[in-house]
Design a protein around this motif. Structure first.
Motif, PDB file in Angstrom:
ATOM      1  N   ILE A  17      60.909  33.979  75.573  1.00 40.31           N
ATOM      2  CA  ILE A  17      61.053  35.490  75.971  1.00 40.31           C
ATOM      3  C   ILE A  17      62.713  35.404  76.051  1.00 40.31           C
ATOM      4  CG2 ILE A  17      60.831  37.608  77.093  1.00 40.31           C
ATOM      5  CD1 ILE A  17      58.221  37.516  77.304  1.00 40.31           C
ATOM      6  N   GLN A  18      62.684  34.820  77.203  1.00 45.04           N
ATOM      7  CA  GLN A  18      64.290  35.105  77.227  1.00 45.04           C
ATOM      8  C   GLN A  18      65.250  34.825  76.234  1.00 45.04           C
ATOM      9  OE1 GLN A  18      66.403  31.442  78.948  1.00 45.04           O
ATOM     10  NE2 GLN A  18      67.793  33.558  80.221  1.00 45.04           N
ATOM     11  N   ALA A  19      64.638  33.324  75.519  1.00 44.59           N
ATOM     12  CA  ALA A  19      65.398  33.467  73.678  1.00 44.59           C
ATOM     13  C   ALA A  19      64.875  34.268  72.813  1.00 44.59           C
ATOM     14  CB  ALA A  19      64.131  31.604  73.272  1.00 44.59           C
ATOM     15  N   GLU A  48      83.868  39.459  93.959  1.00 41.39           N
ATOM     16  CA  GLU A  48      83.321  38.629  92.961  1.00 41.39           C
ATOM     17  C   GLU A  48      81.863  38.977  91.754  1.00 41.39           C
ATOM     18  OE1 GLU A  48      83.640  34.025  93.282  1.00 41.39           O
ATOM     19  OE2 GLU A  48      84.189  34.922  95.184  1.00 41.39           O
ATOM     20  N   ILE A  49      82.233  39.158  90.404  1.00 41.10           N
ATOM     21  CA  ILE A  49      80.779  39.698  90.025  1.00 41.10           C
ATOM     22  C   ILE A  49      79.884  38.445  88.898  1.00 41.10           C
ATOM     23  CG2 ILE A  49      79.846  41.558  88.317  1.00 41.10           C
ATOM     24  CD1 ILE A  49      81.067  42.769  90.509  1.00 41.10           C
ATOM     25  N   ALA A  50      79.484  38.267  89.274  1.00 43.30           N
ATOM     26  CA  ALA A  50      78.459  37.364  88.409  1.00 43.30           C
ATOM     27  C   ALA A  50      78.460  37.770  86.626  1.00 43.30           C
ATOM     28  CB  ALA A  50      76.963  37.009  88.930  1.00 43.30           C
ATOM     29  N   ALA A  51      78.031  36.845  86.348  1.00 43.42           N
ATOM     30  CA  ALA A  51      77.437  36.602  84.731  1.00 43.42           C
ATOM     31  C   ALA A  51      76.710  38.277  84.141  1.00 43.42           C
ATOM     32  CB  ALA A  51      76.881  35.238  84.069  1.00 43.42           C
ATOM     33  N   ASP A  52      75.247  38.137  85.124  1.00 47.21           N
ATOM     34  CA  ASP A  52      74.492  39.286  85.174  1.00 47.21           C
ATOM     35  C   ASP A  52      75.180  40.788  85.577  1.00 47.21           C
ATOM     36  OD1 ASP A  52      74.368  38.672  88.014  1.00 47.21           O
ATOM     37  OD2 ASP A  52      72.233  38.577  87.640  1.00 47.21           O
ATOM     38  N   GLY A  53      76.445  40.660  86.290  1.00 42.88           N
ATOM     39  CA  GLY A  53      76.318  42.238  86.976  1.00 42.88           C
ATOM     40  C   GLY A  53      76.043  42.507  87.807  1.00 42.88           C
ATOM     41  N   GLY A  54      75.773  41.461  88.751  1.00 41.90           N
ATOM     42  CA  GLY A  54      75.546  41.376  90.227  1.00 41.90           C
ATOM     43  C   GLY A  54      76.460  40.775  90.714  1.00 41.90           C
ATOM     44  N   GLN A  55      76.858  41.252  92.203  1.00 39.57           N
ATOM     45  CA  GLN A  55      77.231  40.974  93.303  1.00 39.57           C
ATOM     46  C   GLN A  55      76.202  39.238  93.616  1.00 39.57           C
ATOM     47  OE1 GLN A  55      78.675  42.385  97.126  1.00 39.57           O
ATOM     48  NE2 GLN A  55      79.509  43.890  96.136  1.00 39.57           N
ATOM     49  N   ARG A  56      78.436  38.773  93.203  1.00 43.80           N
ATOM     50  CA  ARG A  56      78.082  37.212  93.668  1.00 43.80           C
ATOM     51  C   ARG A  56      78.932  37.350  95.803  1.00 43.80           C
ATOM     52  NH1 ARG A  56      77.593  32.203  91.481  1.00 43.80           N
ATOM     53  NH2 ARG A  56      78.047  33.924  89.239  1.00 43.80           N
ATOM     54  N   GLY A 109      70.743  39.174  71.238  1.00 42.98           N
ATOM     55  CA  GLY A 109      72.145  39.653  71.200  1.00 42.98           C
ATOM     56  C   GLY A 109      71.794  40.481  73.122  1.00 42.98           C
ATOM     57  N   VAL A 110      70.343  39.657  73.805  1.00 42.78           N
ATOM     58  CA  VAL A 110      70.647  40.926  74.564  1.00 42.78           C
ATOM     59  C   VAL A 110      70.572  39.768  75.832  1.00 42.78           C
ATOM     60  CG1 VAL A 110      68.597  42.208  76.537  1.00 42.78           C
ATOM     61  CG2 VAL A 110      69.329  42.655  74.329  1.00 42.78           C
ATOM     62  N   VAL A 111      70.794  39.270  77.003  1.00 47.25           N
ATOM     63  CA  VAL A 111      70.958  38.340  78.190  1.00 47.25           C
ATOM     64  C   VAL A 111      70.667  38.725  79.323  1.00 47.25           C
ATOM     65  CG1 VAL A 111      72.573  37.296  79.531  1.00 47.25           C
ATOM     66  CG2 VAL A 111      73.333  37.615  76.867  1.00 47.25           C
ATOM     67  N   VAL A 112      68.986  37.941  79.845  1.00 49.43           N
ATOM     68  CA  VAL A 112      67.979  37.703  80.349  1.00 49.43           C
ATOM     69  C   VAL A 112      68.339  37.217  81.285  1.00 49.43           C
ATOM     70  CG1 VAL A 112      66.489  39.223  82.055  1.00 49.43           C
ATOM     71  CG2 VAL A 112      67.805  40.408  79.636  1.00 49.43           C
ATOM     72  N   SER A 113      68.125  36.979  82.506  1.00 48.42           N
ATOM     73  CA  SER A 113      68.137  35.551  83.352  1.00 48.42           C
ATOM     74  C   SER A 113      66.512  35.091  83.032  1.00 48.42           C
ATOM     75  CB  SER A 113      68.449  35.212  84.539  1.00 48.42           C
ATOM     76  OG  SER A 113      67.787  36.191  85.939  1.00 48.42           O
ATOM     77  N   VAL A 114      65.610  33.895  83.438  1.00 50.44           N
ATOM     78  CA  VAL A 114      64.296  33.814  83.104  1.00 50.44           C
ATOM     79  C   VAL A 114      63.807  34.471  84.918  1.00 50.44           C
ATOM     80  CG1 VAL A 114      62.364  31.985  84.132  1.00 50.44           C
ATOM     81  CG2 VAL A 114      64.152  31.830  81.562  1.00 50.44           C
ATOM     82  N   THR A 115      64.860  33.899  85.453  1.00 49.44           N
ATOM     83  CA  THR A 115      64.817  34.341  86.447  1.00 49.44           C
ATOM     84  C   THR A 115      64.491  35.983  87.014  1.00 49.44           C
ATOM     85  OG1 THR A 115      65.852  32.899  87.734  1.00 49.44           O
ATOM     86  CG2 THR A 115      65.148  34.999  89.546  1.00 49.44           C
ATOM     87  N   SER A 154      70.068  46.445  81.708  1.00 46.50           N
ATOM     88  CA  SER A 154      68.686  45.962  82.112  1.00 46.50           C
ATOM     89  C   SER A 154      68.160  47.072  81.232  1.00 46.50           C
ATOM     90  CB  SER A 154      68.572  46.214  83.459  1.00 46.50           C
ATOM     91  OG  SER A 154      69.437  45.124  84.471  1.00 46.50           O
ATOM     92  N   LEU A 155      68.223  47.756  81.400  1.00 47.10           N
ATOM     93  CA  LEU A 155      67.557  49.043  80.648  1.00 47.10           C
ATOM     94  C   LEU A 155      67.600  48.762  79.049  1.00 47.10           C
ATOM     95  CD1 LEU A 155      68.071  52.844  82.683  1.00 47.10           C
ATOM     96  CD2 LEU A 155      66.653  50.679  83.664  1.00 47.10           C
ATOM     97  N   SER A 156      68.117  48.565  78.841  1.00 46.19           N
ATOM     98  CA  SER A 156      68.110  48.425  76.930  1.00 46.19           C
ATOM     99  C   SER A 156      67.726  46.553  76.782  1.00 46.19           C
ATOM    100  CB  SER A 156      69.629  48.208  76.759  1.00 46.19           C
ATOM    101  OG  SER A 156      70.843  49.722  77.134  1.00 46.19           O
ATOM    102  N   ALA A 157      67.478  46.345  77.389  1.00 44.08           N
ATOM    103  CA  ALA A 157      66.409  44.790  77.803  1.00 44.08           C
ATOM    104  C   ALA A 157      65.339  45.292  77.383  1.00 44.08           C
ATOM    105  CB  ALA A 157      66.781  43.840  79.014  1.00 44.08           C
TER     106      ALA A 157
END
Length: 304
Positions: A30-32, A138-146, A38-44, A61-64
């Motif tokens: 599904i992730q692949a 620091e903002i991570a690649a998924d847009g969350g706060q690291r 063009g939608v990036v969502v982690s398996v986690t 995320s809503l677009s995903a």
């Protein structure tokens, strides 16, 4: 979180899990397929969504989820329509115009203050003044706060000052409170957590006490676990109850994920006046804003 929101969140997880099972696709596949569109969502993140541990809230995320509906061959809106409105920023459940929250109500904060031995912190004039503060978010690649690293300078208005009280609220209470690590010139004393509001109150004990007129510099880091990292609503800010001489805020994005537009914003605590202006990204995928003699009020950076 109210009962209606919790039930909606559970129904979304149930239906997503059922749709994934019917499709016969693994989360990796599904992730692949999402990535191919063009939608990036982690398996986690996908795992958290189907288990109900987390729910999609950011616009990306809503677009995903819309793309997920296509991949899983369910009617358009069948999953998206099950999602409740996004949680308001912070545990107080209230927001002011411009996006920033109001102060936590006393009944939420007071019990934690009493547990760390500071029952009068909201009422008494503090003998320790913050004169300078530098935040690095620091903002991570998924847009969350690291993580957030803070460097603060204090000046004593009375002898024998040996601690500062940190009050921190997580943007996404469901993600849990971040881990507090001291970096230099201080250590953690008593600390209390309100999980339901994502609220942390902790003593930062100085390596040595300071007397009237003396200053002390400390540094500490608040680190979140992930991915997925906690939602940050495309903003980071500080709310100042008392004036600060200088505040420098940096936001650094994961390489290659910097947004196109960033703004600094401030709200004057006395007048309620909101001010905004655009900011320019630097060559290191970061942006900064600085203010002098600010407060009380809210000062922050947001991005698209």
């Amino acid at each position: 979180m109210g009962d209606d929101q919790e039930s909606g969140r559970t129904e979304f997880a149930i239906q997503l899990r059922a749709a994934i099972a019917t499709s016969g696709l693994s989360l990796d596949r599904i992730q692949a397929r999402l990535r191919a569109r063009g939608v990036v969502v982690s398996v986690t993140a996908l795992s958290y969504w189907q288990s109900g541990k987390r729910q999609p809230e950011r616009q990306s995320s809503l677009s995903a989820v819309r793309t997920l509906e296509e991949i899983l061959d369910v009617p358009a809106g069948a999953l998206l329509g099950l999602l409740p409105p996004p949680r308001p920023r912070g545990g107080a459940g209230r927001r002011q115009a411009g996006g920033e929250p109001m102060s936590f109500p006393r009944e939420v904060l007071q019990p934690l203050l009493e547990k760390v031995g500071a029952p009068h912190a909201l009422d008494r004039r503090q003998p320790l003044k913050m004169v300078g503060l530098h935040d690095l978010c620091e903002i991570a690649a998924d847009g969350g706060q690291r993580a957030v690293t803070a460097r603060a300078v204090f000046q004593a208005a009375a002898d024998g000052q040996d601690r500062w009280l940190l009050v921190y609220t997580q943007d996404d209470p469901a993600a849990g409170v971040p881990e507090l690590h001291t970096v230099r010139n201080c250590r953690v004393g008593r600390a209390e957590i309100d999980e339901s509001h994502g609220l942390l109150v902790a003593e930062l004990l100085f390596d040595q006490p300071i007397n009237r007129g003396e200053t002390h510099l400390i540094e500490y880091t608040l680190t979140n676990s992930g991915p997925p990292f906690p939602e940050c609503r495309n903003t980071h800010y500080r709310e100042f109850r008392r004036p600060v001489r200088e505040y420098l805020l940096e936001v650094r994005f994961a390489r290659g994920t910097a947004p196109e537009h960033c703004w600094q914003y401030s709200r004057n605590g006395a007048t309620g006046t909101l001010a905004r202006r655009p900011l320019k990204l630097d060559g290191e995928d970061g942006v900064h804003a600085v203010t002098f003699d600010f407060g009380p009020g809210v000062f922050g950076i947001d991005w698209d």
